[in-house]
Design a protein around this motif. Structure first.
Motif, mmCIF file in Angstrom:
data_model
loop_
_atom_site.group_PDB
_atom_site.id
_atom_site.type_symbol
_atom_site.label_atom_id
_atom_site.label_comp_id
_atom_site.label_asym_id
_atom_site.label_seq_id
_atom_site.Cartn_x
_atom_site.Cartn_y
_atom_site.Cartn_z
ATOM 1 N N GLY A 105 0.831 -1.187 0.000
ATOM 2 C CA GLY A 105 0.000 0.000 0.000
ATOM 3 C C GLY A 105 0.875 1.249 0.000
ATOM 4 N N ASN A 106 0.239 2.414 0.063
ATOM 5 C CA ASN A 106 0.986 3.674 0.030
ATOM 6 C C ASN A 106 1.521 4.084 1.397
ATOM 7 N N LEU B 34 13.465 -9.821 -5.289
ATOM 8 C CA LEU B 34 12.505 -8.887 -5.882
ATOM 9 C C LEU B 34 13.168 -7.536 -6.085
ATOM 10 N N TYR B 36 11.877 -3.420 -6.491
ATOM 11 C CA TYR B 36 10.760 -2.491 -6.337
ATOM 12 C C TYR B 36 11.198 -1.108 -6.760
ATOM 13 N N LYS B 38 10.083 2.988 -6.104
ATOM 14 C CA LYS B 38 9.296 3.793 -5.173
ATOM 15 C C LYS B 38 9.375 5.265 -5.543
ATOM 16 N N ALA B 41 5.934 9.630 -1.621
ATOM 17 C CA ALA B 41 4.535 9.613 -1.160
ATOM 18 C C ALA B 41 3.744 8.432 -1.705
ATOM 19 N N GLU B 42 4.437 7.421 -2.229
ATOM 20 C CA GLU B 42 3.765 6.199 -2.649
ATOM 21 C C GLU B 42 4.461 4.998 -2.032
ATOM 22 N N GLY B 43 3.754 3.873 -1.977
ATOM 23 C CA GLY B 43 4.408 2.656 -1.530
ATOM 24 C C GLY B 43 5.265 2.063 -2.629
ATOM 25 N N PRO B 44 6.166 1.133 -2.284
ATOM 26 C CA PRO B 44 6.978 0.464 -3.304
ATOM 27 C C PRO B 44 6.096 -0.300 -4.288
ATOM 28 N N PHE B 46 6.033 -3.286 -7.125
ATOM 29 C CA PHE B 46 6.762 -4.461 -7.566
ATOM 30 C C PHE B 46 7.106 -4.344 -9.053
ATOM 31 N N PHE B 89 14.566 -0.454 -4.807
ATOM 32 C CA PHE B 89 14.955 -1.329 -3.700
ATOM 33 C C PHE B 89 15.046 -2.762 -4.195
ATOM 34 N N PHE B 102 15.330 -5.954 2.876
ATOM 35 C CA PHE B 102 15.460 -4.929 1.854
ATOM 36 C C PHE B 102 16.813 -4.231 1.948
ATOM 37 N N GLY B 103 17.308 -3.805 0.783
ATOM 38 C CA GLY B 103 18.446 -2.903 0.764
ATOM 39 C C GLY B 103 17.991 -1.487 1.094
ATOM 40 N N THR B 104 18.950 -0.564 1.136
ATOM 41 C CA THR B 104 18.646 0.816 1.511
ATOM 42 C C THR B 104 18.232 1.676 0.324
#
Lengths: 113, 112
Positions: A105-106, B34, B36, B38, B41-44, B46, B89, B102-104
């Motif tokens: 999600g965000n 995986l 990602y 980003k 202001a949004e999620g990662p 895929f 990421f 996760f990496g940085t």
């Protein structure tokens, strides 16, 4: 297909308070995970729920707790908030436990003052 | 202890050229990886995955390469577009585990 939705988007709390964050998983997904992302860092695993049971936990204290409901939505609860809890909290769902990607999600931006 | 590392915090590439983002890991039990993207202001979001039984996976402009002996994976974006500008990421998990590491992140800027 509805994606992962989180609420609220932003939240400001005072140190010592408690907070509940909510997440609706993507349709067809039965596994929900929560991640904490601090500024400049990658997401850190908090815990995962599979079919309403906690299925794994990262290196977070017990004041971080969660729930998953029969419709696979989830809550993250944090008690006794500390300043270091200020972060972006990300919910992710996936189909089954392994071999499928997380869909995020965000996030909820939590600020603790 | 950082089990997944992205050693380049940032990368700038000219539009149309190739972008190569790198990721190293330390845990030999990791078998699913995986990438990602980003935006602020949004999620990662895929992008692409690879399991340890493969050494390459392609999806359109995105290709992920896995070198298990070196514990290294890379994401190639060809051709790069200005809309690819974002933080990328990499993430890894073990089949027996339930969490992703996760990496940085690497901030990619594609210059028009």
């Amino acid at each position: 297909e509805t994606g992962v939705t989180q609420s609220p988007t932003h939240l400001i709390k005072t140190r010592g308070q408690q907070v509940t964050l909510r997440c609706s998983s993507q349709s067809g997904h039965n596994t929900v995970s929560w991640y904490q992302q601090a500024l400049g860092q990658g997401p850190q695993f908090i815990f995962q729920y599979y079919r309403e049971e906690e299925n794994g936990r990262g290196n977070f204290p017990p004041r971080f707790s969660g729930l998953q409901f029969p419709n696979y939505s989830s809550e993250l609860n944090v008690n006794a908030l500390e300043l270091d809890d200020s972060a972006l909290y990300l919910c992710a769902s996936r189909q089954d436990l392994t071999g499928s990607p997380l869909h995020f999600g965000n996030g909820t931006r939590l600020t603790v003052t | 202890d950082q089990q997944v590392k992205q050693n380049s915090p940032s990368l700038s590439v000219q539009e149309g050229r190739i972008s190569i983002l790198n990721c190293d890991y330390t845990n030999s039990m990791f078998d699913y990886f995986l990438w990602y993207k980003k935006y602020p202001a949004e999620g990662p979001t895929f992008l692409i995955s690879i399991s340890s039984i493969k050494d390459k996976n392609e999806d359109g402009r995105f290709t992920v390469f896995l070198n298990k002996s070196a514990k290294h994976l890379s994401l190639h974006i060809v051709p790069s577009q200005p809309g690819d500008s974002a933080v990328y990421f990499c993430a890894a998990s073990a089949n027996t585990g339930n969490q992703f590491y996760f990496g940085t992140g690497t901030s990619l800027t594609v210059i028009p």
